[in-house]
Design a protein around this motif. Structure first.
Motif, PDB file in Angstrom:
ATOM      1  N   ALA A 277      54.311  41.239 -23.891  1.00  0.00           N
ATOM      2  CA  ALA A 277      54.550  40.295 -24.357  1.00  0.00           C
ATOM      3  C   ALA A 277      55.052  39.335 -22.776  1.00  0.00           C
ATOM      4  O   ALA A 277      54.240  38.115 -22.726  1.00  0.00           O
ATOM      5  CB  ALA A 277      55.141  39.894 -25.693  1.00  0.00           C
ATOM      6  N   LEU A 278      56.094  39.773 -22.589  1.00  0.00           N
ATOM      7  CA  LEU A 278      56.683  38.767 -21.220  1.00  0.00           C
ATOM      8  C   LEU A 278      56.096  39.032 -20.446  1.00  0.00           C
ATOM      9  O   LEU A 278      55.318  38.057 -20.043  1.00  0.00           O
ATOM     10  CB  LEU A 278      57.517  39.478 -20.890  1.00  0.00           C
ATOM     11  N   TYR A 279      55.428  39.400 -19.826  1.00  0.00           N
ATOM     12  CA  TYR A 279      54.167  40.497 -18.843  1.00  0.00           C
ATOM     13  C   TYR A 279      53.075  38.772 -19.674  1.00  0.00           C
ATOM     14  O   TYR A 279      52.321  38.565 -18.409  1.00  0.00           O
ATOM     15  CB  TYR A 279      53.932  41.696 -18.371  1.00  0.00           C
ATOM     16  N   GLY A 280      52.236  39.594 -20.751  1.00  0.00           N
ATOM     17  CA  GLY A 280      51.633  38.686 -20.905  1.00  0.00           C
ATOM     18  C   GLY A 280      51.614  36.823 -20.667  1.00  0.00           C
ATOM     19  O   GLY A 280      51.159  36.498 -20.360  1.00  0.00           O
ATOM     20  N   ALA A 281      52.412  36.441 -20.780  1.00  0.00           N
ATOM     21  CA  ALA A 281      53.120  35.123 -20.618  1.00  0.00           C
ATOM     22  C   ALA A 281      53.338  34.918 -20.088  1.00  0.00           C
ATOM     23  O   ALA A 281      53.033  33.803 -19.291  1.00  0.00           O
ATOM     24  CB  ALA A 281      53.989  35.236 -21.945  1.00  0.00           C
ATOM     25  N   THR A 282      53.853  35.126 -18.575  1.00  0.00           N
ATOM     26  CA  THR A 282      54.122  35.364 -17.412  1.00  0.00           C
ATOM     27  C   THR A 282      53.457  35.476 -16.598  1.00  0.00           C
ATOM     28  O   THR A 282      52.079  34.788 -15.680  1.00  0.00           O
ATOM     29  CB  THR A 282      55.589  35.606 -16.740  1.00  0.00           C
ATOM     30  N   LEU A 283      52.921  36.835 -15.848  1.00  0.00           N
ATOM     31  CA  LEU A 283      52.532  37.080 -15.122  1.00  0.00           C
ATOM     32  C   LEU A 283      50.670  37.352 -14.775  1.00  0.00           C
ATOM     33  O   LEU A 283      50.649  36.622 -14.832  1.00  0.00           O
ATOM     34  CB  LEU A 283      53.051  38.986 -14.611  1.00  0.00           C
ATOM     35  N   ILE A 284      50.761  37.871 -16.531  1.00  0.00           N
ATOM     36  CA  ILE A 284      49.207  37.643 -16.532  1.00  0.00           C
ATOM     37  C   ILE A 284      48.477  36.424 -16.778  1.00  0.00           C
ATOM     38  O   ILE A 284      47.663  36.157 -16.025  1.00  0.00           O
ATOM     39  CB  ILE A 284      48.550  38.356 -17.785  1.00  0.00           C
ATOM     40  N   ARG A 285      49.254  35.649 -17.453  1.00  0.00           N
ATOM     41  CA  ARG A 285      49.070  34.225 -18.087  1.00  0.00           C
ATOM     42  C   ARG A 285      49.090  33.319 -16.134  1.00  0.00           C
ATOM     43  O   ARG A 285      48.011  33.249 -15.875  1.00  0.00           O
ATOM     44  CB  ARG A 285      50.405  33.437 -18.585  1.00  0.00           C
ATOM     45  N   LEU A 286      49.771  33.866 -15.474  1.00  0.00           N
ATOM     46  CA  LEU A 286      49.808  32.520 -14.183  1.00  0.00           C
ATOM     47  C   LEU A 286      48.682  33.709 -13.374  1.00  0.00           C
ATOM     48  O   LEU A 286      48.477  32.151 -12.320  1.00  0.00           O
ATOM     49  CB  LEU A 286      50.981  33.468 -13.739  1.00  0.00           C
ATOM     50  N   ASN A 287      48.454  34.410 -13.371  1.00  0.00           N
ATOM     51  CA  ASN A 287      47.564  35.204 -12.950  1.00  0.00           C
ATOM     52  C   ASN A 287      46.005  34.976 -12.983  1.00  0.00           C
ATOM     53  O   ASN A 287      45.315  34.239 -12.362  1.00  0.00           O
ATOM     54  CB  ASN A 287      46.885  36.956 -13.036  1.00  0.00           C
ATOM     55  N   THR A 288      45.589  34.826 -14.443  1.00  0.00           N
ATOM     56  CA  THR A 288      44.642  34.369 -14.698  1.00  0.00           C
ATOM     57  C   THR A 288      44.127  32.502 -14.504  1.00  0.00           C
ATOM     58  O   THR A 288      43.281  32.617 -14.290  1.00  0.00           O
ATOM     59  CB  THR A 288      44.604  34.684 -16.434  1.00  0.00           C
ATOM     60  N   ILE A 289      45.084  31.928 -14.324  1.00  0.00           N
ATOM     61  CA  ILE A 289      45.388  30.453 -14.293  1.00  0.00           C
ATOM     62  C   ILE A 289      45.509  30.154 -12.580  1.00  0.00           C
ATOM     63  O   ILE A 289      44.389  29.334 -12.857  1.00  0.00           O
ATOM     64  CB  ILE A 289      46.714  29.553 -15.172  1.00  0.00           C
TER      65      ILE A 289
ATOM     66  N   CYS B 249      42.121  28.458  -8.575  1.00  0.00           N
ATOM     67  CA  CYS B 249      41.079  28.353  -7.320  1.00  0.00           C
ATOM     68  C   CYS B 249      40.075  28.292  -7.859  1.00  0.00           C
ATOM     69  O   CYS B 249      39.169  28.024  -6.717  1.00  0.00           O
ATOM     70  CB  CYS B 249      41.415  30.243  -6.287  1.00  0.00           C
ATOM     71  N   ASP B 250      38.958  29.124  -8.847  1.00  0.00           N
ATOM     72  CA  ASP B 250      37.682  28.793  -9.247  1.00  0.00           C
ATOM     73  C   ASP B 250      37.814  27.572  -9.188  1.00  0.00           C
ATOM     74  O   ASP B 250      36.250  26.721  -8.802  1.00  0.00           O
ATOM     75  CB  ASP B 250      37.256  28.751 -10.081  1.00  0.00           C
ATOM     76  N   TRP B 251      38.090  26.574 -10.089  1.00  0.00           N
ATOM     77  CA  TRP B 251      38.203  25.349 -10.144  1.00  0.00           C
ATOM     78  C   TRP B 251      38.492  24.304  -8.609  1.00  0.00           C
ATOM     79  O   TRP B 251      38.192  23.421  -8.123  1.00  0.00           O
ATOM     80  CB  TRP B 251      39.480  24.487 -10.619  1.00  0.00           C
ATOM     81  N   PHE B 252      38.991  24.511  -7.681  1.00  0.00           N
ATOM     82  CA  PHE B 252      39.494  23.984  -6.663  1.00  0.00           C
ATOM     83  C   PHE B 252      38.023  24.052  -5.402  1.00  0.00           C
ATOM     84  O   PHE B 252      37.204  23.233  -4.846  1.00  0.00           O
ATOM     85  CB  PHE B 252      40.181  25.350  -5.934  1.00  0.00           C
ATOM     86  N   ASP B 253      37.210  25.924  -5.611  1.00  0.00           N
ATOM     87  CA  ASP B 253      36.100  25.799  -5.034  1.00  0.00           C
ATOM     88  C   ASP B 253      35.072  25.214  -5.909  1.00  0.00           C
ATOM     89  O   ASP B 253      34.656  25.016  -5.089  1.00  0.00           O
ATOM     90  CB  ASP B 253      36.110  27.739  -5.636  1.00  0.00           C
TER      91      ASP B 253
ATOM     92  N   VAL C 287      42.422  35.929   0.136  1.00  0.00           N
ATOM     93  CA  VAL C 287      43.050  35.664  -1.706  1.00  0.00           C
ATOM     94  C   VAL C 287      42.481  34.934  -2.768  1.00  0.00           C
ATOM     95  O   VAL C 287      42.264  35.032  -3.756  1.00  0.00           O
ATOM     96  CB  VAL C 287      44.225  34.929  -1.009  1.00  0.00           C
ATOM     97  N   PHE C 288      42.047  33.813  -1.466  1.00  0.00           N
ATOM     98  CA  PHE C 288      41.445  32.803  -3.005  1.00  0.00           C
ATOM     99  C   PHE C 288      39.758  33.300  -3.644  1.00  0.00           C
ATOM    100  O   PHE C 288      39.782  33.000  -4.577  1.00  0.00           O
ATOM    101  CB  PHE C 288      40.768  30.723  -2.376  1.00  0.00           C
ATOM    102  N   SER C 289      38.813  33.807  -2.623  1.00  0.00           N
ATOM    103  CA  SER C 289      37.806  34.321  -3.229  1.00  0.00           C
ATOM    104  C   SER C 289      38.169  35.516  -4.509  1.00  0.00           C
ATOM    105  O   SER C 289      37.402  35.504  -4.944  1.00  0.00           O
ATOM    106  CB  SER C 289      37.322  34.443  -2.114  1.00  0.00           C
ATOM    107  N   ALA C 290      39.299  36.369  -3.971  1.00  0.00           N
ATOM    108  CA  ALA C 290      38.946  37.097  -4.967  1.00  0.00           C
ATOM    109  C   ALA C 290      39.504  36.938  -6.503  1.00  0.00           C
ATOM    110  O   ALA C 290      39.341  37.279  -7.165  1.00  0.00           O
ATOM    111  CB  ALA C 290      40.127  38.148  -4.708  1.00  0.00           C
ATOM    112  N   TYR C 291      40.964  35.787  -6.231  1.00  0.00           N
ATOM    113  CA  TYR C 291      40.915  35.183  -7.600  1.00  0.00           C
ATOM    114  C   TYR C 291      40.103  34.647  -7.977  1.00  0.00           C
ATOM    115  O   TYR C 291      39.612  34.408  -9.025  1.00  0.00           O
ATOM    116  CB  TYR C 291      42.185  33.990  -7.651  1.00  0.00           C
ATOM    117  N   ALA C 292      38.914  33.455  -7.710  1.00  0.00           N
ATOM    118  CA  ALA C 292      38.246  33.456  -8.011  1.00  0.00           C
ATOM    119  C   ALA C 292      36.938  33.803  -7.851  1.00  0.00           C
ATOM    120  O   ALA C 292      36.092  33.274  -9.394  1.00  0.00           O
ATOM    121  CB  ALA C 292      37.373  31.767  -6.624  1.00  0.00           C
ATOM    122  N   ALA C 293      37.072  35.169  -8.005  1.00  0.00           N
ATOM    123  CA  ALA C 293      35.781  36.034  -8.168  1.00  0.00           C
ATOM    124  C   ALA C 293      36.192  36.526  -9.997  1.00  0.00           C
ATOM    125  O   ALA C 293      35.526  36.055 -10.478  1.00  0.00           O
ATOM    126  CB  ALA C 293      35.857  37.104  -7.750  1.00  0.00           C
TER     127      ALA C 293
END
Lengths: 103, 695, 515
Positions: free
Chosen positions: B594-606, B611-615, C300-306
């Motif tokens: 749960a800790l990983y899910g709330a921190t690392l994984i969630r941060l990773n997804t965020i 990055c997508d938003w930036f793009d 890095v950014f493109s991999a994350y954006a993907a």
């Protein structure tokens, strides 16, 4: 006042009358008359300066005058011809009416 | 160079070849698939025995290596190769033997699964890749086979792909091990850069040989570490991922989604042991130190501490699990920690001994669990089992042997000798005694939770619900339809025979490494280990204390779970009643997931979404801004043109036109006005001339 | 030196093919296009096997006088790099044609444009002077624009226009740079320019000849580099000039996307290697740190954006950016030192070999993956969102298996072709630029994550009832896919097949980067 001056005064008077006529008369023929007057006044000038000039015996002055009269005659003929043609076209001799070359 | 050494490559090649052919077979060709896999494995086993004999007769631990060119870049060729030394030999025999037994077991276990052929294809591929890891003489070749092992683990965990939890568990396993592998990759390219070779042994030029090690030890890098320590730690990251060390252990319990033979082979005996094997393989690098210091290197200290934490961590969690396979999974995590401790404090011989013994008894335990699950038609919750020793005597007997070996029951069982070797070495560790105590407590807990499990499963009364299994897993192999619910039954011979063989090994193997006859250690070291036998200081005390701990654990287990039969499936756990909060915490594995899910994984997804938003909006927006700027510029240019340049021109033209209109008035078309003008002009001219003449 | 004009023939072949396709009309268009593309492939293979592997110099050269006033010759030739790119283009085009079965309108025009695009690719990879090269570089935009615009998705016009204008802006900057250089040196030839740059005289002579005395040679160098760099940075693409790519790749018809990702993006990297690195080496060294940060950001950014994308094509559009980011990382690493330090030269060889391999392997792998996406689209009636599918493995196991192989190759699994290139790039770059390489491994992690997530959502899990009748691969589809998949295995296990051809060229290229 010597004779020369009188002749000159006469010719200038004639010239002025002629000029006035040419510039102000409405009828084209009267303008032509005015022009004839001007020409003749010039002739008078020639004769006057020949008669009272340095060499009255040479025929230069008379020659001038005779030339001038013949040219005047030719010119009058042409002028009349033009006036006739213009009259035929516009049915009037009033110069003020003939302004189709207006800009 | 003997025949076996030159053709050592056959050992992994045969199963891979079998896998390749099996991949092309149709689903119906079950016999062909199974025969190919088992046949190739049997051949590999025979070849492994030949290799073992070769090393045995050679009496030396000098590796014999065969290196071949693979591809060139620039002026040099990248070489890969294989090697044979005692470490390789024992691993080969263990992997092929245990693998062979599990393959045979799988015939019975997977009989009703429609994807039987594919199962054996993946198993054979796994076996080939694992054997490739074992014989690799190049860190690159090892890494490549390591990744393929990871791939097959992914494929096999997700074998029942239509179950979302299995698919998720497979992905989790791959990603978690890949995180570790990133460190491995960096360590590998660093090593390559420093020593210009990835071959371990290459007639003096290899990266584990003297000249390279000297170079690596004498250069220092970040944080004051020697290069060898830094590279060792990075490579250990990969080992930690593969071997489920804390904090990369989270994938192992979820990997139990796969069929039980997979859990036995991959997640107990072999793949998870690959991490331990890797550290043993690069031990010269890990232990390289200047001079003749006795202080363990930083790299080995890291290994020891991580192993110690993992050992205790896994053992505590196993106490509170209800799924029969999860108990064993956390137990595996814990035991892998022990192996790392062994490597860190005592060297390859200590760690590897426990690896070998663990492979046998853990595989035994898993296969036994599989037999139980098979017999209970898919049930996996221990609360709903009970009294199975009456229905499945062979399974019970072999399971008991495995359990006692795992606990380290003194004398007769292999786990005792191997664990004791670790405890003894930890006790003698100069840095700290903490790993020793952690390992000791872990041993106590191991005995406790295994006793708990055995009492829940095999003793008491049967609590299996009449309507069939309630738990989800493994009920999709069409066991339920075939066997029907209700009465558990013993498994067929094809499944119990491997259990028996493994049980025998679980007992006998221990005797290869007792202090009185440290055959295993001397085999690995290549020379007779000087040990004082049982008279070596500290040995007896350690043996006594570990035995006491084992008995204490067994006793506590009996006290809580054996005295009174467990009432029903819904009855709370005896320890859970005493300490509900702690029990719940342990049951959820300290909420690490749960800790990983709330921190690392969630941060990773965020971060992904960022990055997508930036793009989409920032970089794209910048481009749009530029384009709008250009469009604006075009608009300005257009208006300038239309209103200023064009109109200005128009105005100018109009002015000229108006001027012209005025001038046109002069042309009245009347002759007399022209004449008048001429007259005036003439007079003006005459006056001018007279004036000028006068002046 | 002027032997049989193989390269001219190769470049002319698709042009002729385009005309034939236009002439033959609807029914025969696809088959004719296939025929010509296979003919080009055969011709390229002939070149491949006649290539002298021991020599890194240009081969199959053809030089004829052309425009004397501009000092421009018709000069074509290939070395290992050019030949590898020709082979890649020859392989990718049949794949693109195979994936274009959904095109129903104006069919002959479509295939004619594809063949024209192939001709432009061939022209770019064989040209030896800027004039010739730039013509083909710009020409290639035209078929690409129309292919995207006329047969693309709902927002195709916008995507195509953005693609065209963006790339053209970069090209104009590049043209200005080379005009400045031309006015100084009166040559467009790559070999001569790189020799001049090596002697260190290029920038000072620009200042002299063009009387730009306000700038130092160093500043002039940076300005000129910026122009040329922009042209290639947009094409590859390099962060932050990459925003045109996801829209263009996802709106284009999938057959065209295969060409875009498989071959056109490699034109950018080719430009870096052929033009930017030899001529602007000192400038790249000066700007190394910002360039490295851009490369790392690209990876890095493109991999994350993907990972955040839902559309299958957009996922692999970003994945393309990521994979080419590794190539650029290695190229910038190579630009680091000028010394003749033997250790580092070995690393540069490794890195450059890695770049070549990665270009080729990515072209093959990405092309194949988009081919699978095209097959998926065909069966799903155009749907290609991650949420549209589920559990397809149950009904289409062979499809899953083969696409899985391609996906794992993209992930960099050893044994398949994607691994060796990435390994060599990391091996070569790490000693040269440790921190950047270490951060770049995040790209590997995220690639694994989004590929496995894709597999999980599309192929695993319970079967989405909508697709209960999803057909598996037909025999003809299997037969056409097997060579590509087989090639992935072959190149993964025997990379020497490619490395043997390109190695001499790599040695020569790295040797020339000594200033």
């Amino acid at each position: 006042m010597n004779s020369l001056q009188s002749y000159l005064i006469l010719s200038s008077l004639l010239f002025s009358i002629g000029l006035a006529g040419a510039l102000t008369r409405r009828n084209a023929i009267l303008v032509l008359i005015g022009i004839e007057l001007m020409l003749n006044s010039a002739n008078l000038n020639f004769i006057a300066f020949w008669r009272f000039g340095p060499n009255p015996s040479a025929l230069t002055g008379i020659m001038f005058a005779i030339f001038s009269i013949s040219v005047a005659a030719a010119e009058a003929a042409v002028g009349l011809a033009i006036i006739l043609a213009a009259y035929r076209h516009s049915r009037t001799t009033d110069l003020d009416q003939m302004n189709s070359l207006k800009g | 160079m003997t025949w076996i050494v030159k053709n050592l490559w056959l050992i992994p090649a045969l199963p891979i070849f079998a896998a390749g052919i099996t991949a092309l077979l149709k689903q119906r060709s079950r016999i062909a698939a199974a025969s190919l896999a088992i046949g190739s494995m049997a051949l590999s086993f025979l070849l492994s025995l030949c290799a073992f004999a070769n090393v045995l007769l050679r009496h030396s631990n000098q590796p014999l290596a065969v290196n071949v060119r693979w591809f060139q870049f620039g002026d040099e060729w990248l070489k890969i190769g294989w090697m044979l030394d005692p470490l390789t030999a024992v691993m080969l025999v263990m992997v092929t033997f245990v693998g062979l037994l599990i393959f045979i077991y799988s015939i019975g276990y997977m009989e009703h699964d429609e994807n039987f052929t594919r199962f054996f294809c993946f198993l054979a591929l796994f076996a080939g890749a694992m054997l490739g890891v074992v014989i690799a003489n190049s860190l690159l070749l090892l890494f490549m086979c390591w990744e393929i092992v990871g791939l097959t683990s992914y494929l096999l965990i997700g074998f029942w792909y239509f179950t979302p939890s299995a698919a998720a568990a497979a992905k989790k396993a791959f990603i978690t091990t890949r995180i570790g592998d990133l460190g491995f990759l960096i360590g590998m390219v660093w090593l390559y850069a420093q020593t210009h070779t990835l071959l371990f042994y290459d007639a003096g030029a290899g990266c584990l040989e003297q000249s390279s090690l000297v170079h690596l030890v004498t250069t220092t890098t970040v944080f004051g570490l020697t290069t060898s320590a830094a590279i060792g730690i990075l490579i250990f990251c990969g080992a930690a991922g593969k071997s489920g060390q804390f904090p990369l252990h989270v994938w192992l319990p979820d990997a139990m989604e796969g069929p039980t033979p997979v859990s036995a082979l991959i997640h107990a005996a072999t793949m998870v042991a690959a991490g331990v094997f890797l550290i043993a393989r690069i031990y010269p690098l890990m232990s390289a130190a200047l001079g003749a210091t006795v202080t363990p290197t930083v790299a080995l200290q890291v290994v020891t501490w991580v192993g110690a934490i993992t050992a205790l961590f896994g053992a505590t969690i196993a106490v509170a699990q209800y799924d029969i396979k999860r108990i064993l999974a956390y137990s595996t995590v814990s035991q892998l920690g022990y192996m790392m401790i062994g490597l860190g404090v005592g060297g390859p011989s200590v760690g590897m001994f426990h690896l070998i013994t663990h492979a046998f008894f853990k595989a035994l335990l898993f296969l036994g669990a599989g037999s139980v699950i098979h017999g209970c038609s898919g049930e996996q919750d221990i609360r709903r089992m009970g009294g199975l020793r009456k229905f499945m005597p062979v399974t019970f007997a072999t399971y008991a042997v495995g359990m006692l070996a795992l606990c380290g029951f003194p004398f007769f069982f292999s786990g005792f000798w191997s664990k004791d070797a670790i405890l003894h070495a930890a006790h003698n560790w100069s840095i700290s005694q903490a790993p020793f105590y952690m390992a000791a407590i872990g041993a106590l807990l191991t005995a406790f939770y295994m006793t708990r499990q055995v009492f829940y499963v095999f003793f008491g009364t049967l609590r299996l619900p009449a309507g069939g299994p309630v738990s989800h897993a493994e009920s999709h192999s069409e066991d339920t339809q075939h066997h029907g619910a209700g009465h558990p039954h013993e498994s067929p011979v094809v499944m119990t025979a491997p259990l028996a063989i493994l049980a025998v090994c679980a007992i006998l193997l221990g005797f290869l490494g007792t202090p009185a006859w440290p055959w295993f250690q001397s085999f690995l070291d290549g020379h007779a280990v000087e040990s004082g036998g049982f008279h070596e200081p500290g040995i007896m005390s350690v043996m006594l204390s570990s035995s006491l701990l084992v008995f204490l654990g067994l006793g506590l287990g009996w006290w809580f779970y054996g005295r009174k039969p467990i009432a029903s499936a819904e009855a709370p756990d005896a320890v859970g009643k005493l300490q509900p909060q702690t029990f719940r915490l342990l049951g959820h594995a300290y909420y690490v997931d749960a800790l990983y899910g709330a921190t690392l994984i969630r941060l990773n997804t965020i971060w992904s979404y960022v990055c997508d938003w930036f793009d989409r909006f920032v970089w794209n927006g910048a481009v749009y801004l530029v384009s709008y700027a250009v469009l604006g510029l075009a608009w300005v240019d257009n208006s300038f043109d239309t209103y200023i340049v064009n109109s200005g021109f128009d105005e100018g033209c109009r002015g000229v036109s108006d001027g012209g209109q005025i001038l046109a008035l002069l042309q009245g078309g009347r002759i007399q006005s022209y004449l008048r003008m001429i007259g005036v002009a003439l007079i003006a001219l005459v006056i001018f001339l007279l004036w000028g003449a006068k002046a | 030196m002027n032997g049989f004009p193989m390269l001219t023939l190769l470049t002319a072949l698709p042009i002729v093919g385009a005309l034939v396709v236009l002439a033959l009309g609807n029914k025969l268009a696809r088959a004719t296009a296939f025929a010509f593309s296979f003919a080009a492939l055969a011709l390229t293979l002939v070149l491949w096997f006649h290539f002298d592997r021991g020599s890194g110099a240009l081969q199959f050269q053809e030089t004829h006088p052309w425009i004397a006033v501009l000092n421009v010759n018709y000069s074509v030739g290939v070395d290992g790099l050019g030949l590898l790119m020709l082979l890649l283009a020859s392989i990718v085009v049949p794949i693109g044609i195979a994936a274009s079965s959904q095109i129903q309108q104006r069919v002959p025009l479509y295939y004619a444009l594809i063949l024209l695009l192939q001709a432009c690719l061939f022209g770019t990879f064989t040209a030896q002077n800027f004039f010739h090269w730039f013509i083909f570089w710009e020409l290639s935009l035209i078929p690409a624009f129309f292919l995207i615009k006329l047969w693309g998705g709902p927002r195709a016009t916008k995507a195509a226009t953005q693609f065209l204008v963006y790339t053209m802006v970069g090209s104009v900057a590049m043209l200005l740079t080379f005009l400045a250089i031309f006015l100084t040196t009166h040559t467009f030839d790559f070999a001569q320019l790189s020799a001049l740059a090596q002697s260190g005289q290029l920038m000072p002579s620009v200042v002299d000849k063009l009387a730009w005395h306000r700038f130092t040679p160093q500043h002039v160098g940076l300005i000129l580099f910026a122009g040329a760099f922009l042209g290639f940075a947009v094409k590859v693409p390099l962060f932050p000039f990459h925003t045109w790519l996801p829209a263009a790749y996802s709106e284009a018809p999938t057959g065209t996307t295969i060409l875009l990702t498989g071959a056109m993006s490699k034109m950018g990297v080719y430009g870096f290697l052929r033009i930017l690195l030899p001529i602007f080496y000192p400038q790249m060294q000066e700007l190394l740190t910002p360039l490295l940060w851009l490369a790392v950001a690209t990876i890095v950014f493109s991999a994350y954006a993907a990972y955040a994308q839902q559309d299958l094509k957009r996922i692999f559009a970003y994945s393309s950016i990521n994979h080419l980011g590794y190539c650029l990382l290695a190229i910038f690493a190579i630009a680091k030192f000028t010394g003749a330090d033997a250790d580092l030269t070995a690393e540069k060889y490794a890195a450059m070999n890695g770049v070549f391999l990665q270009m080729f392997n990515h072209g093959l792998t990405a092309g194949t993956i988009f081919w699978f996406i095209a097959l998926l689209e065909k069966r799903s009636g155009g749907l290609r969102d991650l949420n549209d599918f589920g559990g397809l493995r149950k009904v289409a196991p062979v499809f899953t298996g083969l696409m899985g192989i391609a996906l794992f190759s993209s992930l960099g699994l050893p044994g398949l072709n994607g691994f060796i290139g990435e390994f060599l790039i990391f091996k070569g770059s790490f000693p040269l630029i440790s921190w950047a390489t270490s951060i770049s491994v995040l790209g590997l992690l995220m690639t694994a994550l989004f590929i496995l997530s894709l597999i999980q959502r599309v192929f695993s899990g319970p079967l989405n009832p909508k697709w209960a009748a999803f057909p598996d691969l037909t025999t003809s589809e299997r037969l056409t896919l097997i060579p590509a998949i087989g090639l992935m295995f072959v190149l993964g296990l025997f990379p020497q097949l490619v490395l043997g051809v390109i190695n001499s060229t790599v040695i020569q290229m790295v040797q020339h980067l000594r200033f």
